[in-house]
Design an enzyme around this catalytic site. Structure first.
Site, PDB file in Angstrom:
ATOM      1  N   ASP A 118      18.094 -18.623 -38.834  1.00 28.87           N
ATOM      2  CA  ASP A 118      17.670 -17.364 -37.426  1.00 28.87           C
ATOM      3  C   ASP A 118      16.314 -16.828 -37.399  1.00 28.87           C
ATOM      4  O   ASP A 118      16.197 -16.161 -36.651  1.00 28.87           O
ATOM      5  CB  ASP A 118      18.539 -16.310 -38.445  1.00 28.87           C
ATOM      6  CG  ASP A 118      18.734 -16.361 -39.811  1.00 28.87           C
ATOM      7  OD1 ASP A 118      17.837 -17.072 -40.871  1.00 28.87           O
ATOM      8  OD2 ASP A 118      17.866 -15.568 -40.643  1.00 28.87           O
ATOM      9  N   ARG A 167      11.219 -14.381 -42.920  1.00 28.68           N
ATOM     10  CA  ARG A 167      12.247 -13.113 -43.630  1.00 28.68           C
ATOM     11  C   ARG A 167      12.735 -13.584 -45.095  1.00 28.68           C
ATOM     12  O   ARG A 167      12.652 -15.423 -44.461  1.00 28.68           O
ATOM     13  CB  ARG A 167      12.778 -11.838 -43.748  1.00 28.68           C
ATOM     14  CG  ARG A 167      14.190 -11.908 -43.467  1.00 28.68           C
ATOM     15  CD  ARG A 167      14.625 -10.911 -42.574  1.00 28.68           C
ATOM     16  NE  ARG A 167      16.041 -11.495 -42.131  1.00 28.68           N
ATOM     17  CZ  ARG A 167      16.700 -10.602 -40.764  1.00 28.68           C
ATOM     18  NH1 ARG A 167      16.025 -10.168 -39.624  1.00 28.68           N
ATOM     19  NH2 ARG A 167      17.614 -10.974 -40.426  1.00 28.68           N
ATOM     20  N   ASP A 168      13.357 -13.493 -45.700  1.00 29.15           N
ATOM     21  CA  ASP A 168      13.934 -14.343 -46.951  1.00 29.15           C
ATOM     22  C   ASP A 168      15.275 -14.891 -46.731  1.00 29.15           C
ATOM     23  O   ASP A 168      16.560 -15.045 -47.884  1.00 29.15           O
ATOM     24  CB  ASP A 168      14.182 -13.101 -48.106  1.00 29.15           C
ATOM     25  CG  ASP A 168      14.580 -11.683 -48.308  1.00 29.15           C
ATOM     26  OD1 ASP A 168      14.942 -11.715 -46.558  1.00 29.15           O
ATOM     27  OD2 ASP A 168      15.290 -11.792 -49.114  1.00 29.15           O
ATOM     28  N   GLU A 169      15.392 -14.992 -45.294  1.00 24.47           N
ATOM     29  CA  GLU A 169      16.387 -16.137 -45.133  1.00 24.47           C
ATOM     30  C   GLU A 169      16.535 -17.892 -44.526  1.00 24.47           C
ATOM     31  O   GLU A 169      16.292 -18.633 -45.906  1.00 24.47           O
ATOM     32  CB  GLU A 169      17.205 -15.515 -43.612  1.00 24.47           C
ATOM     33  CG  GLU A 169      17.356 -14.042 -44.239  1.00 24.47           C
ATOM     34  CD  GLU A 169      18.685 -13.370 -43.389  1.00 24.47           C
ATOM     35  OE1 GLU A 169      19.688 -14.547 -43.209  1.00 24.47           O
ATOM     36  OE2 GLU A 169      19.365 -11.722 -43.002  1.00 24.47           O
ATOM     37  N   ASP A 187      24.369 -18.180 -35.060  1.00 25.08           N
ATOM     38  CA  ASP A 187      22.705 -18.189 -34.006  1.00 25.08           C
ATOM     39  C   ASP A 187      23.024 -20.076 -33.596  1.00 25.08           C
ATOM     40  O   ASP A 187      22.380 -19.423 -32.156  1.00 25.08           O
ATOM     41  CB  ASP A 187      21.818 -17.688 -35.321  1.00 25.08           C
ATOM     42  CG  ASP A 187      21.918 -16.145 -35.289  1.00 25.08           C
ATOM     43  OD1 ASP A 187      23.165 -16.510 -36.731  1.00 25.08           O
ATOM     44  OD2 ASP A 187      20.618 -15.785 -36.047  1.00 25.08           O
ATOM     45  N   TRP A 210      30.938 -17.959 -35.679  1.00 28.99           N
ATOM     46  CA  TRP A 210      29.836 -19.039 -36.800  1.00 28.99           C
ATOM     47  C   TRP A 210      30.243 -20.090 -37.137  1.00 28.99           C
ATOM     48  O   TRP A 210      29.704 -20.560 -36.506  1.00 28.99           O
ATOM     49  CB  TRP A 210      29.567 -17.944 -38.313  1.00 28.99           C
ATOM     50  CG  TRP A 210      28.521 -16.796 -37.829  1.00 28.99           C
ATOM     51  CD1 TRP A 210      27.590 -17.032 -37.958  1.00 28.99           C
ATOM     52  CD2 TRP A 210      28.806 -16.190 -36.629  1.00 28.99           C
ATOM     53  NE1 TRP A 210      26.865 -15.975 -37.845  1.00 28.99           N
ATOM     54  CE2 TRP A 210      27.219 -15.149 -36.783  1.00 28.99           C
ATOM     55  CE3 TRP A 210      29.544 -15.344 -36.000  1.00 28.99           C
ATOM     56  CZ2 TRP A 210      26.832 -13.807 -36.503  1.00 28.99           C
ATOM     57  CZ3 TRP A 210      29.042 -13.817 -35.536  1.00 28.99           C
ATOM     58  CH2 TRP A 210      28.080 -12.879 -35.501  1.00 28.99           C
ATOM     59  N   GLU A 240      16.013 -10.125 -33.203  1.00 30.86           N
ATOM     60  CA  GLU A 240      16.537 -10.016 -33.452  1.00 30.86           C
ATOM     61  C   GLU A 240      17.930  -8.472 -33.034  1.00 30.86           C
ATOM     62  O   GLU A 240      18.762  -8.778 -32.481  1.00 30.86           O
ATOM     63  CB  GLU A 240      16.551  -9.049 -35.238  1.00 30.86           C
ATOM     64  CG  GLU A 240      17.848  -9.916 -35.920  1.00 30.86           C
ATOM     65  CD  GLU A 240      18.073  -9.840 -37.024  1.00 30.86           C
ATOM     66  OE1 GLU A 240      16.501  -8.826 -37.705  1.00 30.86           O
ATOM     67  OE2 GLU A 240      18.886 -10.175 -37.774  1.00 30.86           O
ATOM     68  N   HIS A 268      14.477 -14.319 -33.270  1.00 30.67           N
ATOM     69  CA  HIS A 268      15.340 -14.597 -33.901  1.00 30.67           C
ATOM     70  C   HIS A 268      15.413 -15.101 -32.844  1.00 30.67           C
ATOM     71  O   HIS A 268      15.412 -14.280 -31.321  1.00 30.67           O
ATOM     72  CB  HIS A 268      15.707 -13.577 -33.837  1.00 30.67           C
ATOM     73  CG  HIS A 268      16.843 -13.564 -35.305  1.00 30.67           C
ATOM     74  ND1 HIS A 268      16.278 -13.423 -36.684  1.00 30.67           N
ATOM     75  CD2 HIS A 268      18.421 -12.942 -35.006  1.00 30.67           C
ATOM     76  CE1 HIS A 268      16.987 -13.166 -37.332  1.00 30.67           C
ATOM     77  NE2 HIS A 268      17.945 -13.200 -36.647  1.00 30.67           N
TER      78      HIS A 268
END
Ligand code: BGC
Length: 723
Positions: free
Chosen positions: A340, A344-346, A353, A405, A606, A627
């Site tokens: 994605d 960041r913490d992803e 996506d 998804w 995003e 994103h």
């Protein structure tokens, strides 16, 4: 591959420090060929006699580790000497870093229990035909290294001032053999180097270096310093409205880079982690931050080694910047897994996506191998009941799948097949596709519709009620529409494979019937889009007309999120509203694709309003500036504006259909596409009061100009039409 080597781990746990495994050995003759087979629980960097082995960074990359762990094979013949030193540094990587950052993950916790383990087997063949094998075993040693800390989200701490590390014993570790597979995906490699563009001091008095481009990779530092002096950097994508360094949107990802110098000239870059950034803040620098010279810093762009295949250019500079941002969005998020975001913490393989972007991805770059590997991971992590995770590898292990998804299971293989024409991907994924449809059938609370699930809905739709991330489109509407869509794709795939799909044809008919009964009217832009695009509306033209009316009534604005956005321009142009589609594409005010460009974006955001008109940020907790999802608009530019598509019966552009749609708000537009059958290009421009179309096709094609069909053989053609 016959493994004789043993898995090794440090006999004593080294905590956060990355272990350096080592083995010295001598040769017994003239080498004809030597191949190093290697993998690790983490990410590794191997060197032989001081030279890096291969160019793969962050190897063995990221797979559904419980089921699949790639190993690599490197030809190291040229690196060997009479006396040899093989060294392998192992960082935590995706295997052992804390992930994700906002919730616990039993899946990841299970992996994290493992030590920093290494498996290596060097197979040497001498010119006289004899062989020698160097195996990871008890004879290796391990030591601490200068990498004191290294994790995916939290960056790296490196201490070059430590002069020596003493070797310590290894222990044999009962590591995985049954999951080992040869490298299947593309290698991740360093791709570009970008010099620092400017340095400035913020209102808060902080010194910031701007690389001029939001990117994924790391920073190389090069300087002369004294032992123990420190370079400390922080990373950011944007500056806030006051012009200060902004890191809140990284959430819990520390993204640190703390480097302690040795004496003298030195160059270093962290290679066991990566960062998503455009700016760095220099927190500490030898002799004081004011002594810093921007020439000390180079950004190194890292992503999967994909071949570029698509090119878009136009007479509009903002549009060209958007195209550029779409490519950068893909580069930044195609680091072995389609993620994605990279900052960041992803940084997770969000399936929604990926399905939104897959068509554009396969036009921009050759992604066949990339998606083949990721889809194999999807299959590996698919639930017994057909459940598909929100992310692949499936760290989140959600009990229930979300519509749009999980549907990546059907959409992605079909798109990869259409792009490259190889039915192998359908063959490999067909069971997964069917199991996915079976999951919906077995978990829905209403026969022939998908109700009662838990979904992300039209994620980030602009018609979301205040305080919600979910657009207003009814969740069961979306879910049922995707149920029909995935079933339709199973039918198409089955037909390509010569399978009996009568059961799915019957199911599809029933879904469409139930859908029409349940949803006789449409309430949002996204509902109109799905009803028309997935062939669910009894009168598709009417659904598209309603969409056009809604877009106009909103002031020529889209209200769509992740679900509706990828198709909105297609539905408009497929049903006679190409003009309106262009109005959305070329719109510069918020909300639009060009609005972020006017705000200086160098990647896809995003949120349409990641930075609002007044300079405020959308939010801190969900605001990535890299994103790729909305970059999916590029597919409309290739396929409708420039008109290049494959004929569905001749996938992979074995036969093309080129039906350009010019718009007088542009002077010219060009798409170039390198296909498996050669380069197709389509350009239109204003010329002498007419539209001039220059089209080159390496394959037989149907060219459609102004509604008139021309069947042509491979060649270059010029056509004209009235403006
Ligand atoms: C991700 C998205 C993802 C979504 C699911 C977010 O945190 O960044 O892109 O698809 O969650 O709703």
């Amino acid at each position: 591959m016959e493994w004789q080597a043993k898995w090794l781990a440090p006999a004593e746990d080294l905590g956060d420090v990355a272990p350096l495994f080592a083995k010295d050995f001598s040769l017994a003759g003239k080498v004809q060929k030597a191949v190093l087979y290697i993998t690790a629980l983490g990410v590794y960097e191997a060197s032989l006699n001081g030279s890096r082995v291969g160019e793969f960074v962050l190897a063995p990359a990221w797979t559904a580790y419980y089921k699949r762990l790639q190993y690599q094979a490197y030809d190291v013949t040229a690196l060997l000497k009479e006396e040899n030193a093989l060294k392998v540094l192992v960082g935590k990587g995706w295997y052992r870093s804390r992930m994700p950052g906002w919730q616990g993950s039993a899946y990841q916790a299970g992996l994290q229990k493992n030590p920093a383990a290494l498996l290596a087997q060097l197979m040497i063949t001498y010119e006289d035909g004899s062989t020698q094998t160097i195996l990871s075993d008890e004879s290796w040693t391990v030591s601490e290294s200068s990498v004191r800390f290294s994790e995916i989200y939290d960056g790296e701490i490196y201490d070059a001032s430590i002069e020596a590390f003493s070797p310590a014993p290894v222990k044999i570790f009962d590591g995985p053999f049954h999951t080992l597979i040869p490298q299947q995906g593309e290698e991740i490699r360093e791709q570009e180097r970008i010099a620092a563009a400017t340095v400035f001091v913020t209102p808060k008095g902080e010194t910031v270096v701007d690389f001029g481009q939001n990117l994924t990779g790391y920073v190389e530092i090069s300087l002369t310093a004294g032992k123990g002096q420190v370079v400390d950097l922080s990373f950011a994508e944007v500056m806030d409205k006051e012009g200060n360094f902004y890191t809140e949107n990284y959430r819990s990802a520390k993204a640190q880079y703390h480097y302690t110098c040795c004496d003298g000239p030195q160059t270093y870059k962290p290679k066991l982690t990566f960062y998503g950034f455009r700016y760095i803040r220099v927190n500490e620098f030898p002799g004081g931050v004011e002594k810093m010279d921007k020439a000390c810093f180079t950004a190194v762009v890292v992503h999967s080694d994909l071949k570029r295949t698509g090119y878009l250019t136009s007479s509009n500079p903002l549009l060209n910047q958007l195209f550029d941002n779409i490519f950068w969005g893909q580069k930044g998020n195609f680091v072995d897994v389609p993620t994605d975001c990279p900052q960041r913490d992803e940084r997770l393989g969000w399936t929604g996506d990926a399905q939104v972007f897959v068509r554009t991805a396969c036009l921009n770059y050759d992604c066949e191998k990339f998606f083949t590997k990721w889809l194999s991971d999807m299959t590996a992590d698919q639930g017994e009941n057909g459940r598909i995770g929100h992310v692949v590898p499936d760290l989140l292990q959600a009990e229930r799948s979300s519509a749009a998804w999980g549907d990546a299971a059907a959409i992605c293989p079909w798109e990869v097949y259409l792009a490259y024409g190889n039915p192998g991907i359908l063959k490999a994924q067909f069971e997964t596709m069917k199991k996915w449809v079976g999951y919906i059938t077995s978990t829905t609370t209403t026969e022939n519709l998908w109700t009662g699930g838990e979904h992300f809905a039209d994620w980030l739709g602009l018609d979301a009620p205040s305080g919600s991330y979910k657009g207003s489109t009814r969740e069961d509407f979306i879910a049922s529409a995707f149920y029909a869509h995935s079933t339709a794709l199973v039918i198409k795939a089955g037909k390509v494979l010569g399978e009996d799909v009568s059961e799915y044809e019957a199911l599809h008919g029933q879904i469409v019937e139930a859908f029409r009964k349940a949803y006789p009217t449409y309430e949002t832009q996204t509902e109109c889009i799905l009803a028309a695009h997935f062939g669910l509306a009894p009168d598709r033209q009417a659904a598209a007309d309603q969409l056009a009316d809604m877009v106009k009534a909103a002031g020529v604005q889209l209200k769509t999120g992740f679900v509706g956005t990828p198709y909105i321009l297609h539905v408009l142009s497929d049903y006679g509203y190409t003009d309106l589609a262009y109005s959305l594409l070329l719109r510069e005010q918020y909300p639009s694709w060009l609005y972020p460009v006017t705000k200086g974006a160098t990647t896809i955001w995003e949120h349409w309003d990641g930075i609002m008109e007044n300079g405020d940020f959308w939010s801190a907790d969900m605001n990535s500036y890299n994103h790729y999802a909305y970059g999916s608009v590029a597919d409309w530019v290739y396929s409708t504006a420039c008109g290049i598509t494959t004929q569905e019966d001749f996938p992979g552009y074995e036969r093309a259909r080129i039906a350009p749609h010019p718009d007088s708000r542009l002077d010219w537009l060009e798409a170039v596409l390198d296909t498996r059958h050669g380069r197709i290009s389509s350009r239109w421009k204003k010329e002498g009061g007419l539209w001039e179309y220059a089209i080159t096709t390496p394959v037989p094609a149907e060219i459609v100009i102004d509604g008139v069909n021309h069947e042509v053989q491979a060649g270059s053609y010029i056509f004209y039409s009235a403006i």
